[in-house]
Design an enzyme around this catalytic site. Structure first.
Site, short mmCIF file in Angstrom:
data_model
loop_
_atom_site.label_atom_id
_atom_site.label_comp_id
_atom_site.label_asym_id
_atom_site.label_seq_id
_atom_site.Cartn_x
_atom_site.Cartn_y
_atom_site.Cartn_z
N ARG A 1 0.86 -1.18 0.00
CA ARG A 1 0.00 0.00 0.00
C ARG A 1 0.90 1.23 0.00
O ARG A 1 2.07 1.16 0.33
CB ARG A 1 -0.91 0.01 1.23
N ARG B 1 -2.73 10.90 1.31
CA ARG B 1 -3.54 11.74 2.20
C ARG B 1 -4.23 12.82 1.39
O ARG B 1 -3.59 13.49 0.59
CB ARG B 1 -2.65 12.41 3.25
N ARG C 1 20.70 -5.18 1.35
CA ARG C 1 21.08 -3.99 0.60
C ARG C 1 21.92 -3.13 1.55
O ARG C 1 21.70 -3.11 2.77
CB ARG C 1 19.86 -3.19 0.15
N ARG D 1 19.13 10.42 -1.82
CA ARG D 1 18.72 11.58 -1.05
C ARG D 1 19.92 12.32 -0.49
O ARG D 1 21.03 11.78 -0.44
CB ARG D 1 17.78 11.19 0.09
N GLU E 1 23.44 10.03 -0.05
CA GLU E 1 23.22 8.63 0.29
C GLU E 1 23.08 7.80 -0.98
O GLU E 1 22.19 8.04 -1.80
CB GLU E 1 21.97 8.51 1.16
N TYR F 1 13.91 -5.93 9.22
CA TYR F 1 14.10 -4.49 9.35
C TYR F 1 13.29 -4.00 10.54
O TYR F 1 12.10 -4.30 10.67
CB TYR F 1 13.66 -3.75 8.09
N ASP G 1 12.32 -0.43 12.76
CA ASP G 1 12.43 0.97 13.14
C ASP G 1 12.92 1.02 14.58
O ASP G 1 12.85 0.02 15.31
CB ASP G 1 11.07 1.67 13.03
#
Length: 368
Positions: free
Chosen positions: A172, A176, A249, A280, A300, A348, A350
């Site tokens: 998804r 917004r 990666r 970025r 990066e 991964y 956060d």
């Protein structure tokens, strides 16, 4: 008699939380790390008074009040809100996709106009059963957003064509229909005042720490120091790559100190065209609303992981998941070893998930 109750291999956030909690319970811990600093990938390097996120931008965000209160009990967090900007061949767009983005793309002013524009493009694409990432993304947000803001950025991240990437990578996409540039939906968000080192230093304040120590070069000697090993490194390395190497990666960072006050006006600017080789530019001072006379920026560059490079993002495809499950089965047969963290669990995380995972492991281990 062992010298320590726990040998924690890895002074990153997961290991630091575990060591703190064990020490709080009266256990004696030794934390080791092959790097010359604590904090793992959240470590900040001070350059001209600016906290430079040495291993990439880290923004703490969570909906869990207990986790937010926990980290704030060690260091106060500021009110930084992640609002990245996308640069597509010199055109600037707000992220995540919101009414500002849609106005910049199509000059639409109302949510209904934006929804209709996306609906038309999705309908024209006619994709009923997405077979790859490109088809999945277009079926969700249409062709304009995909071509300008998703396609090349994603291909640079993964080093593969979007048509070669599985659809599930983009299950998804956040869309917004409000003028809201806050990237995260979480209730709590910020950066530690003074940088992330303040957090890990507070966690390890009463813990023995030895840096520049490679566990695998002195494995038997180090393991003999403690009753239990808490291992946060790559799980395949622990088992000497018995079933092969897990894939990741990686990233390369090009840091520059500039003799100017403000380079790009925002902490994060994504470059979403295909010609720009980096994904970025980070301008670190903006994470803490810095007013220093100089600034530090980081380009990066995503890259393929090779042994010896820093593993950042696990490639959780079917092949690697099958290999990991073999290692996981071996880990369950190690009675005096606790495995935890993104590398040992090959997933991964956060930062709030790292903290939650470590606290959960502590609870299971000490309270069961």
């Amino acid at each position: 008699m062992k010298q320590y109750d726990y040998l924690v291999v890895g002074a990153g956030l997961w290991g630091s939380v575990f060591a703190h909690e064990a020490t709080k319970r009266g256990k004696k811990c030794l934390v080791i790390d092959r790097r010359d600093h604590i904090g793992g990938n959240v470590y900040c390097e001070n350059v001209e008074g600016i906290n430079v996120h040495k291993y990439g931008a880290h923004i703490f965000h969570t909906n869990d009040k207990d986790i937010w209160d926990y980290v704030n009990s060690f260091v106060e967090f500021n009110r930084y809100t992640n609002s990245p900007v996308a640069n597509y061949n010199g055109e600037l767009y707000n992220l995540p996709f919101n009414m500002n983005t849609f106005y910049q793309l199509w000059r639409v002013r109302t949510p209904e106009e934006a929804k209709e524009k996306i609906r038309q493009q999705v309908e024209e694409a006619g994709i009923k059963d997405p077979q790859n990432l490109e088809e999945q993304a277009i079926s969700l947000v249409g062709t304009d957003i995909y071509e300008k803001l998703i396609k090349a950025y994603t291909e640079k991240q993964w080093g593969r064509k979007a048509t070669e990437l599985p659809a599930f990578i983009i299950k998804r996409l956040p869309v917004r229909f409000t003028f809201d540039n806050n990237y995260f939906n979480d209730r709590y968000q910020g950066i530690p005042i003074g940088g992330y080192n303040k957090l890990t230093e507070a966690l390890l304040k009463d813990v023995d720490v030895r840096l520049g120590i490679d566990f695998f070069k002195e494995r038997e000697t180090l393991a003999a120091l403690a009753e239990t090993v808490v291992y946060t490194g790559p799980i395949d390395e622990y088992f000497d790559f018995r079933f092969g190497q897990l894939e990741y990666r990686s990233l390369r960072f090009d840091n520059q100190l500039l003799d100017q006050e403000n380079y790009q006006g925002n902490a994060v600017v994504n470059y979403t065209d295909g010609e720009t080789p980096f994904t970025r530019i980070i301008e670190h001072k903006h994470f803490e609303f810095g007013t220093q006379p100089k600034t530090v920026i980081t380009h990066e560059y995503p890259q393929e992981w090779v042994k010896g490079a820093e593993p950042y993002y696990p490639v959780n495809d079917d092949k690697n998941t099958a290999v990991f499950n073999q290692y996981k089965a071996l880990a369950s047969d190690e009675p005096n070893v606790i495995f935890g963290g993104r590398l040992a669990e090959y997933r991964y995380y956060d930062m709030h998930q790292v903290v939650a995972s470590a606290l959960k492991k502590v609870k299971v281990h000490f309270d069961s």
